[in-house]
Design an enzyme around this catalytic site. Structure first.
Site, mmCIF file in Angstrom:
data_model
loop_
_atom_site.group_PDB
_atom_site.id
_atom_site.type_symbol
_atom_site.label_atom_id
_atom_site.label_comp_id
_atom_site.label_asym_id
_atom_site.label_seq_id
_atom_site.Cartn_x
_atom_site.Cartn_y
_atom_site.Cartn_z
ATOM 1 C CG MET A 1 -1.880 -1.214 1.206
ATOM 2 S SD MET A 1 -3.412 -0.948 2.085
ATOM 3 C CE MET A 1 -2.829 -0.642 3.720
ATOM 4 N N GLY A 2 2.140 1.106 -0.438
ATOM 5 C CA GLY A 2 3.038 2.257 -0.494
ATOM 6 C C GLY A 2 3.596 2.607 0.876
ATOM 7 C CG HIS B 1 8.595 -0.056 5.967
ATOM 8 N ND1 HIS B 1 8.886 -1.400 6.036
ATOM 9 C CD2 HIS B 1 7.254 0.047 6.156
ATOM 10 C CE1 HIS B 1 7.785 -2.073 6.287
ATOM 11 N NE2 HIS B 1 6.765 -1.231 6.350
ATOM 12 C CG HIS C 1 6.979 -2.255 1.983
ATOM 13 N ND1 HIS C 1 6.876 -1.141 2.770
ATOM 14 C CD2 HIS C 1 5.765 -2.856 2.016
ATOM 15 C CE1 HIS C 1 5.650 -1.051 3.254
ATOM 16 N NE2 HIS C 1 4.957 -2.087 2.820
ATOM 17 C CD GLN D 1 -6.023 -3.645 2.910
ATOM 18 O OE1 GLN D 1 -5.911 -4.083 1.772
ATOM 19 N NE2 GLN D 1 -5.032 -3.785 3.793
ATOM 20 C CE LYS E 1 3.901 -4.724 10.421
ATOM 21 N NZ LYS E 1 2.615 -4.078 10.643
ATOM 22 C CB SER F 1 4.566 -0.804 10.791
ATOM 23 O OG SER F 1 3.271 -0.311 10.502
ATOM 24 C CB SER F 2 3.279 2.160 6.248
ATOM 25 O OG SER F 2 3.861 1.301 5.294
HETATM 26 O O1 PAF Z 1 -0.086 -5.695 3.663
HETATM 27 C C1 PAF Z 1 -0.526 -4.789 2.920
HETATM 28 O O2 PAF Z 1 0.134 -3.784 2.654
HETATM 29 C C2 PAF Z 1 -1.911 -4.927 2.327
HETATM 30 O O3 PAF Z 1 -2.783 -5.544 3.217
HETATM 31 C C3 PAF Z 1 -1.914 -5.627 0.960
HETATM 32 C C4 PAF Z 1 -1.451 -7.060 1.073
HETATM 33 C C5 PAF Z 1 -1.037 -4.882 -0.017
HETATM 34 C C6 PAF Z 1 -3.348 -5.667 0.381
HETATM 35 O O4 PAF Z 1 -3.847 -4.380 0.203
#
Ligand code: PAF
Length: 283
Positions: A30-31, A34, A37, A61, A149, A185-186
């Site tokens: 989701m951008g 860090h 990712h 979500q 995580k 974590s973002s």
């Molecule tokens: O973990 C995330 O960043 C989100 O839940 C994902 C897997 C990209 C789905 O939107």
């Protein structure tokens, strides 16, 4: 490194890579990227020849009172990080591209979405499994990469892929931590200085748990009490749950007999953080 925003463009790029015989790796995000990712991109590079990073803050979500509007977004920095780490393409669709009309079709995984985060975020996993199914259908990766995580998310996605015979492999990569142990974590960006200092207590509580298990303690109520004491060292922390669950079924465990997932969720002000470890009483 290219960036595309439409389903037709990502499909074309992936089709070309496949016709060149390349293995496709997808890193869904989701951008607000860090090091966690980036470790997924690095892992993808070891097995895949064409790495797609999706960047999409998936509205379905988030609950109605959650942080969708203020979720951190920094597309240019994300692009630079993906390029530097060696991603081949970013797929960054708009909400309209992903959900052009009211969504009536949902992918729901039962039971294992009800415990842990599912208790306080009842629609969350339905949104995650639906968007991941869409991403898997759009990109058609050979492998997709998720972080430990979000342990429950990883287990739910693995189960969905198995139950639905989706033709890809899910790879779950280790948690990447700050030097003081805080899981990356973002949402760490939301923390004030004081909250950030105290946030490492989540990991300290998990380490305390690990020590107790290796010293022979098996009773989860006893362990939870000590872990709550650790979190209680900061008045900034409001624990939401400390759960001991089976690593596949996510059912609660009273007495640790073999492997168990120990998961914590806690609020620091309005920021909700999660973390976990796996303990093994069998070794
Ligand atoms: O973990 C995330 O960043 C989100 O839940 C994902 C897997 C990209 C789905 O939107």
């Amino acid at each position: 490194m290219e960036t595309v925003t439409t389903i037709s463009d990502i499909r074309k790029a992936v089709a070309k890579a496949k016709s060149d015989g390349k293995t496709i790796g997808l890193v869904p995000t989701m951008g607000a990227l860090h090091a966690g990712h980036l470790s997924l991109i690095e892992a993808a590079k070891t097995k895949c020849d064409f790495i797609v990073v999706s960047i999409f803050v998936n509205p379905t979500q988030f609950g109605p009172t959650e942080d969708l509007d203020k979720y951190p977004r920094d597309f240019e920095t994300d692009q630079a990080m993906c390029k530097k780490t060696g991603a081949d393409i970013i797929f960054a669709p708009t909400d309209k591209e992903m959900y052009p009309i009211q969504n009536l079709t949902w992918v729901t995984v039962e039971k294992i979405t009800e415990n842990l985060c599912g208790k306080s975020r009842p629609q969350h996993f339905r949104g995650v499994t639906t968007v991941c199914t869409k991403l898997f259908n759009i990109v058609q990766p050979d492998l997709a990469y998720f972080g430990q995580k979000d342990a429950q998310q990883a287990i739910v996605i693995q189960r969905m892929v198995a139950d639905m015979n989706m033709p890809l492999e899910i790879v779950v990569c280790p948690i990447i931590r700050e030097p003081d142990g805080l899981a990356m974590s973002s949402r760490n960006k939301y923390l004030t200085n004081d909250q950030r200092t105290d946030a490492c207590l989540l990991y300290k509580a998990l380490i305390e748990c690990e020590k107790m298990v290796s010293n022979g303690q098996r009773n989860t109520n006893t362990i939870r009490t000590i872990m709550l004491d650790v979190l209680g060292r900061s008045k900034n922390i409001t624990p939401q749950y400390i759960s001991f669950v089976d690593c596949q079924t996510l059912k609660n465990i009273e007495v640790i007999e073999s492997k168990a997932l120990v998961a914590i969720a806690a609020n620091l002000g309005k920021t909700r953080l999660i973390d976990n470890i796996i303990v093994d009483a069998g070794i």
